[in-house]
Design a protein around this motif. Structure first.
Motif, PDB file in Angstrom:
ATOM      1  N   UNK B  58       0.814  -1.270  -0.108  1.00  0.00           N
ATOM      2  CA  UNK B  58       0.016  -0.082  -0.263  1.00  0.00           C
ATOM      3  C   UNK B  58       0.891   1.158   0.037  1.00  0.00           C
ATOM      4  N   UNK B  59       0.271   2.329  -0.409  1.00  0.00           N
ATOM      5  CA  UNK B  59       0.976   3.724  -0.483  1.00  0.00           C
ATOM      6  C   UNK B  59      -0.084   4.658   0.252  1.00  0.00           C
ATOM      7  N   UNK B  60       0.687   5.414   1.041  1.00  0.00           N
ATOM      8  CA  UNK B  60      -0.312   6.595   1.618  1.00  0.00           C
ATOM      9  C   UNK B  60      -0.071   7.870   0.796  1.00  0.00           C
ATOM     10  N   UNK B  61      -0.700   8.503   0.432  1.00  0.00           N
ATOM     11  CA  UNK B  61      -0.546   9.893  -0.518  1.00  0.00           C
ATOM     12  C   UNK B  61      -1.034  11.264   0.111  1.00  0.00           C
ATOM     13  N   UNK B  62      -0.212  12.261   0.503  1.00  0.00           N
ATOM     14  CA  UNK B  62      -0.955  13.277   0.980  1.00  0.00           C
ATOM     15  C   UNK B  62      -1.033  14.196   0.100  1.00  0.00           C
ATOM     16  N   UNK B  63      -1.511  15.623   0.431  1.00  0.00           N
ATOM     17  CA  UNK B  63      -1.914  16.559  -0.453  1.00  0.00           C
ATOM     18  C   UNK B  63      -0.940  16.916  -1.213  1.00  0.00           C
ATOM     19  N   UNK B  64       0.335  16.968  -0.829  1.00  0.00           N
ATOM     20  CA  UNK B  64       1.445  17.345  -1.461  1.00  0.00           C
ATOM     21  C   UNK B  64       2.314  16.344  -2.509  1.00  0.00           C
ATOM     22  N   UNK B  65       1.460  15.055  -2.496  1.00  0.00           N
ATOM     23  CA  UNK B  65       1.889  14.190  -3.131  1.00  0.00           C
ATOM     24  C   UNK B  65       3.179  13.381  -2.626  1.00  0.00           C
ATOM     25  N   UNK B  66       3.291  13.576  -1.329  1.00  0.00           N
ATOM     26  CA  UNK B  66       4.439  13.045  -0.682  1.00  0.00           C
ATOM     27  C   UNK B  66       3.826  11.464  -0.092  1.00  0.00           C
ATOM     28  N   UNK B  67       4.612  10.641  -0.527  1.00  0.00           N
ATOM     29  CA  UNK B  67       4.367   9.112  -0.417  1.00  0.00           C
ATOM     30  C   UNK B  67       4.769   8.636   0.926  1.00  0.00           C
ATOM     31  N   UNK B  68       3.901   7.880   1.592  1.00  0.00           N
ATOM     32  CA  UNK B  68       4.720   7.028   2.580  1.00  0.00           C
ATOM     33  C   UNK B  68       4.196   5.624   2.570  1.00  0.00           C
ATOM     34  N   UNK B  69       5.155   4.414   3.076  1.00  0.00           N
ATOM     35  CA  UNK B  69       4.712   3.331   2.773  1.00  0.00           C
ATOM     36  C   UNK B  69       5.034   2.542   4.375  1.00  0.00           C
ATOM     37  N   UNK B  70       4.319   1.485   4.463  1.00  0.00           N
ATOM     38  CA  UNK B  70       4.263   0.850   5.837  1.00  0.00           C
ATOM     39  C   UNK B  70       5.125  -0.564   5.845  1.00  0.00           C
ATOM     40  N   UNK B  99      11.474   7.296  -0.947  1.00  0.00           N
ATOM     41  CA  UNK B  99      10.971   6.569   0.163  1.00  0.00           C
ATOM     42  C   UNK B  99      11.719   5.217   0.229  1.00  0.00           C
TER      43      UNK B  99
END
Lengths: 199, 199, 199, 199
Positions: B58-70, B99
């Motif tokens: 999965x990938x988390x995407x925020x309003x600036x397009x910054x991605x996070x992974x778990x 990332x």
């Protein structure tokens, strides 16, 4: 300090041949309906591992390398109650990470991190803060907690801990890490009536 | 390099007619109680896909397009052990994403990303770093790993991998991606006693 | 445009009394072993709702009000394949949120957001981009997609969609929102051989 | 104000001996097929606890101490409908955290936070905003909601609430916290036809 397998004693030996033990051997812990009850008055300190205990052992990493961990609001209420007792509280973490400090600050629990050897750290901490490791409960989940689990008089672990940790823990909790481990300790293991404390 | 279906060989053919194979054919891998054991001494390199192996895909995407992974903290301890062996370790990712680099830095594992063709990349990498692809374990989960899984002497995949990847993998792991794949390799597949290593 | 209940037609009526329908009525869709197969060559456009389809319908909110959503890497490979076909692709979202734009940019799919009335938006979009709504597949999950689901010739929804959406959808997918909906469409519904496309 | 156990009344007593109660005692609530139906016209206000009700009770903490919580998009549509009724809506939270304010702003629901004693806060709020607590529905999940649940004429809680909260709640919802509690209230408990409202 005990070096035999607590898990076996409480879950295998004690229930089947309780009469062979003198009840005075375990004055602070009792085994009722397969649930271990521990009298918090017998404890001088509780030391928590961080990842996998106060979190679900996962870490979110973003593009700048900023890490986030996932905790549970219900543990906050649990620490509110624990801080009203005389038991010393600590978080002890192998990770050197600002995220541990931030969570400790929020929970108002002192943090010792970047700990390479938890056994040595615990021994130093116990000496400095004048508490007895035999009257200490250590809560851990993974193999780097193995020595600490055996060093302390009492140990507890989340249900999703490493099999070898589940084996040596005095108390195997029902909840997984990050699902409210502190609350389970307070309400099920210490049998504290939270409603009385929250009044 | 093997082009027949490893999965069938180990899970279908070998258990039912083991006597027809000479034990010397597979000196480094054995099939005991439906669990594959692989001798890490037979490996020169382990190459990990990133998303879906070291993360839960999965990938988390925020309003600036910054991605996070778990990711999983338990894999960190696994890499601590693997780095103490002589096996070369790499992360190989199709994504070009900071990332991946950040997680690799934390795990102290070199990262090759933005890889369009993993087969070509593996061949170049093996030549440059002087390791034998027949003595390499590739760990992947999705169809863009298909060629790499077949190119390497050994391949492993998380339990929640694409059906066609599960079919060609030498070793199908029990855990899902991001749930501690590296730890399962270290403890169940390589049968390394972690407590000895952590001392 | 069809206003009767597609779900009933395909799952109740068709399987039990297929002989009463002329096969020429549904030239592009077939019902084999309870799985609907749709020929992608019959489509001119696919329009995706965002939240609950390309995400798991959850939203993370931080202290600055910055929102994050959770997507699936496997959908990325799915869009790589869809972009190689001649079918027009769009994301249509009620939310006005930079996060939708950021995800669309990453997937290289144009985004129309802040859409109050999806039916009107679809009609305008179809006219402007010259595609036929009868040859359009709309993928939605919640009640604000209800009109759009019925407007388009074909509609699909994740398994965890609102009951009233599941009722009207031509195709009920097996996966939940954010678990790889695009991949299920590509591989199971359109029956595209991904390995061929990735070569 | 009622001090007996609502849960027992509705789930144990009422179904088995409904004839002993005068139907005029509960004019606004009915018990059909084990589902409680509440007429929203009987309510003057709905007060929501935040963590564990509008979120899943988890909190993500990053290295700067920035907290994030996980909400559900489907609740947004639920509040869109509730705001079209005359019922007053509030979020009441013990936490003093910008994240609650940010979510309240997005949902357009006023937030009262940093509330030490929810009973006192509710009494002040009811007086200031001129609504009747006997005609108020309080939605909470943990022990710090206990007094508020009993103070209000009606109370509801998510399925994963604390056992003592489940015991005193008028309405035990089927969904867990953060999984769409507001939508379940709107569609299942108030039996509002959302499609009519969204037209």
């Amino acid at each position: 300090m005990f070096f035999f397998n607590w898990h076996d004693v409480f879950n295998e030996v004690l229930p089947t041949c309780f009469s062979h033990f003198s009840p005075t051997v375990f004055p602070t812990i009792s085994h009722i309906n397969n649930v271990l009850i521990l009298d918090i008055k017998a404890l001088e300190a509780i030391v928590f591992d961080f990842d996998g205990v106060l979190t679900d052992n996962r870490v979110w990493v973003d593009q700048q390398g900023n890490e986030s961990v996932c905790c549970n609001r219900s543990d906050g209420l649990g620490f509110d109650v624990l801080r009203k007792t005389s038991v010393k509280l600590y978080i002890l973490s192998t990770e050197t990470n600002p995220v541990v400090m931030q969570r400790g600050k929020k929970l108002k629990v002192p943090v010792h991190q970047g700990v390479k050897n938890k056994v040595h750290s615990l021994q130093t901490l116990a000496q400095d803060a004048s508490f007895d490791l035999d009257k200490t409960l250590f809560v851990g989940n993974d193999l780097n907690d193995y020595g600490a689990m055996q060093l302390c008089g009492f140990s507890a672990c989340p249900a999703d801990s490493h099999p070898q940790i589940l084996e040596v823990a005095t108390i195997s909790l029902k909840k997984d890490g990050g699902q409210g481990i502190v609350r389970e300790l307070v309400e099920q293991v210490f049998e504290i009536n939270m409603l009385e404390f929250l009044k």
